[in-house]
Design an enzyme around this catalytic site. Structure first.
Site, PDB file in Angstrom:
ATOM      1  N   ASN A  44      48.331  44.826  35.294  1.00 17.82           N
ATOM      2  CA  ASN A  44      47.206  44.605  36.193  1.00 17.82           C
ATOM      3  C   ASN A  44      47.692  44.819  37.626  1.00 17.82           C
ATOM      4  O   ASN A  44      48.893  44.857  37.892  1.00 17.82           O
ATOM      5  CB  ASN A  44      46.574  43.218  35.979  1.00 17.82           C
ATOM      6  CG  ASN A  44      47.563  42.085  36.119  1.00 17.82           C
ATOM      7  OD1 ASN A  44      48.721  42.290  36.465  1.00 17.82           O
ATOM      8  ND2 ASN A  44      47.119  40.877  35.848  1.00 17.82           N
TER       9      ASN A  44
ATOM     10  N   ASN B  14      39.013  36.043  33.205  1.00 18.99           N
ATOM     11  CA  ASN B  14      39.231  35.085  34.268  1.00 18.99           C
ATOM     12  C   ASN B  14      38.083  34.088  34.337  1.00 18.99           C
ATOM     13  O   ASN B  14      37.038  34.267  33.698  1.00 18.99           O
ATOM     14  CB  ASN B  14      39.370  35.807  35.610  1.00 18.99           C
ATOM     15  CG  ASN B  14      40.770  36.358  35.827  1.00 18.99           C
ATOM     16  OD1 ASN B  14      41.739  35.866  35.247  1.00 18.99           O
ATOM     17  ND2 ASN B  14      40.885  37.372  36.661  1.00 18.99           N
TER      18      ASN B  14
ATOM     19  N   CYS C 235      47.990  39.035  31.413  1.00 20.73           N
ATOM     20  CA  CYS C 235      48.272  37.696  31.950  1.00 20.73           C
ATOM     21  C   CYS C 235      49.602  37.245  31.354  1.00 20.73           C
ATOM     22  O   CYS C 235      49.683  36.967  30.157  1.00 20.73           O
ATOM     23  CB  CYS C 235      47.153  36.710  31.611  1.00 20.73           C
ATOM     24  SG  CYS C 235      47.481  35.025  32.197  1.00 20.73           S
ATOM     25  N   GLY C 236      50.632  37.191  32.181  1.00 20.90           N
ATOM     26  CA  GLY C 236      51.959  36.883  31.678  1.00 20.90           C
ATOM     27  C   GLY C 236      52.083  35.475  31.134  1.00 20.90           C
ATOM     28  O   GLY C 236      52.692  35.249  30.083  1.00 20.90           O
ATOM     29  N   ASN C 237      51.524  34.483  31.845  1.00 18.90           N
ATOM     30  CA  ASN C 237      51.606  33.107  31.358  1.00 18.90           C
ATOM     31  C   ASN C 237      50.861  32.947  30.044  1.00 18.90           C
ATOM     32  O   ASN C 237      51.320  32.246  29.130  1.00 18.90           O
ATOM     33  CB  ASN C 237      51.058  32.138  32.404  1.00 18.90           C
ATOM     34  CG  ASN C 237      52.018  31.949  33.571  1.00 18.90           C
ATOM     35  OD1 ASN C 237      53.221  31.855  33.383  1.00 18.90           O
ATOM     36  ND2 ASN C 237      51.475  31.912  34.773  1.00 18.90           N
TER      37      ASN C 237
ATOM     38  N   CYS D 274      51.563  32.514  38.212  1.00 14.20           N
ATOM     39  CA  CYS D 274      51.033  33.803  37.759  1.00 14.20           C
ATOM     40  C   CYS D 274      52.202  34.614  37.225  1.00 14.20           C
ATOM     41  O   CYS D 274      53.078  35.041  37.994  1.00 14.20           O
ATOM     42  CB  CYS D 274      50.333  34.544  38.897  1.00 14.20           C
ATOM     43  SG  CYS D 274      49.695  36.172  38.442  1.00 14.20           S
TER      44      CYS D 274
ATOM     45  N   GLU E 217      44.992  34.857  42.711  1.00 10.97           N
ATOM     46  CA  GLU E 217      44.699  35.662  41.524  1.00 10.97           C
ATOM     47  C   GLU E 217      43.248  36.113  41.541  1.00 10.97           C
ATOM     48  O   GLU E 217      42.335  35.291  41.713  1.00 10.97           O
ATOM     49  CB  GLU E 217      44.985  34.826  40.275  1.00 10.97           C
ATOM     50  CG  GLU E 217      45.060  35.644  39.004  1.00 10.97           C
ATOM     51  CD  GLU E 217      45.661  34.843  37.859  1.00 10.97           C
ATOM     52  OE1 GLU E 217      45.699  35.401  36.749  1.00 10.97           O
ATOM     53  OE2 GLU E 217      46.096  33.694  38.068  1.00 10.97           O
TER      54      GLU E 217
ATOM     55  N   GLY F 139      52.253  38.153  38.453  1.00  8.85           N
ATOM     56  CA  GLY F 139      52.600  38.123  39.868  1.00  8.85           C
ATOM     57  C   GLY F 139      54.100  37.982  40.073  1.00  8.85           C
ATOM     58  O   GLY F 139      54.686  38.629  40.949  1.00  8.85           O
TER      59      GLY F 139
ATOM     60  N   HIS G  74      48.680  44.489  41.591  1.00  3.53           N
ATOM     61  CA  HIS G  74      49.200  43.479  42.511  1.00  3.53           C
ATOM     62  C   HIS G  74      49.566  44.112  43.845  1.00  3.53           C
ATOM     63  O   HIS G  74      50.022  45.258  43.899  1.00  3.53           O
ATOM     64  CB  HIS G  74      50.445  42.806  41.941  1.00  3.53           C
ATOM     65  CG  HIS G  74      50.166  41.863  40.826  1.00  3.53           C
ATOM     66  ND1 HIS G  74      50.032  40.507  41.014  1.00  3.53           N
ATOM     67  CD2 HIS G  74      49.982  42.075  39.497  1.00  3.53           C
ATOM     68  CE1 HIS G  74      49.785  39.919  39.856  1.00  3.53           C
ATOM     69  NE2 HIS G  74      49.748  40.854  38.921  1.00  3.53           N
TER      70      HIS G  74
END
Length: 269
Positions: A149, A65, A74-76, A209, A200, A212, A151
């Site tokens: 991760n 990060n 990190c999905g994106n 996200c 985030e 997310g 959430h």
């Protein structure tokens, strides 16, 4: 040492990618990552992505990060790496091995299964994560989930009315979450649509996200609020989240390259 980089984004969630699959990359320390992330004096990004060869997958991805801390998923960024790679692949991450399938300026990623046990989030002590007896100001009774991760998800009447810029950092750093947590405020629009905003961990308010969106759709589906496939709209755009019969989560959405360049590492030491 001069290093090449690729700037990419998924729905405005932006990354600097260092591709070490064919060149030797040095390890960057926390101070260097923070300096590179500075949007006024550095390149600027939400996450730094480092790619390397892998013995167990087609490639390996590490994610840092903007504050320098390493995170599991990190999905994106996963979609961006899929577009960069250009063909179906397996990607080894700290949160597990993911499978991706790129298209034209988009990609679909199989994000694995969600975990709901309190130790898997993790929480500081045992608690039912489906409806937690907790609240922070106007945000109450959230659910917690780990999708690679951690959430926490709050369902609200109007996601845009929540002062997430102040509540987000308070919740992220609450002692209940020993590894900190990503904070999601979600508004159910229909059985096929969710509006979402995300604070985030380590990056702050973000335009999008991916994990997310996966976390929120999964919690909503688990609670019977939405169908197995749902569109999640964030400030930066819309992702499609689908749950298969085995409990797997699939995320599809755009990702694209912004530009390429080089930087002198010593300038950020």
């Amino acid at each position: 040492m001069r290093l090449p980089f690729i700037k990419m984004h998924g729905l405005g969630n932006d990354f600097v990618i260092l591709d070490g699959r064919e060149i030797d990359l040095p390890s960057l320390d926390t101070a260097q990552i923070r300096a590179l992330a500075d949007r006024h004096r550095g390149i600027g990004f939400d996450q730094l992505i480092v790619l390397r060869p892998s013995d167990e997958a087609d490639l390996a991805m590490r994610i840092h990060n903007a504050d320098g801390g390493e995170v599991e998923a990190c999905g994106n960024a996963t979609r961006a790496v899929a577009v960069l790679h250009g063909q179906p692949a397996s990607i080894a991450t700290a949160g597990g091995t993911l499978r991706v399938r790129p298209g034209e300026n988009m990609a679909e990623a199989a994000m694995g299964r969600a975990r709901f046990d309190w130790q898997d989030i993790p929480l500081a002590y045992a608690m039912d994560t489906r409806e937690m007896p907790l609240g922070w100001d106007m945000l109450e009774r959230p659910s917690a989930v780990n999708v690679g991760n951690p959430h926490i998800v709050f369902f609200v009447d109007d996601a845009r009315a929540v002062p997430l810029e102040t509540l987000g950092p308070e919740i992220e750093t609450d002692p209940l979450f020993p590894e900190r947590i990503n904070v999601n405020v979600a508004q159910i629009l229909s059985r096929k649509a969710i509006r979402l905003r995300v604070w985030e961990r380590g990056a702050g308010l973000t335009l999008a996200c991916g994990t997310g969106a996966c976390a929120t759709a999964t919690v909503a589906y688990r609670q019977g609020l939405v169908d197995a496939e749902v569109e999640v709209t964030l400030p930066g755009g819309t992702l499609t989240i689908r749950h298969d019969e085995e409990g797997g989560i699939h995320m599809a959405g755009p990702a694209s390259e912004a530009f390429r360049g080089t930087f002198e590492l010593d300038d950020y030491s």
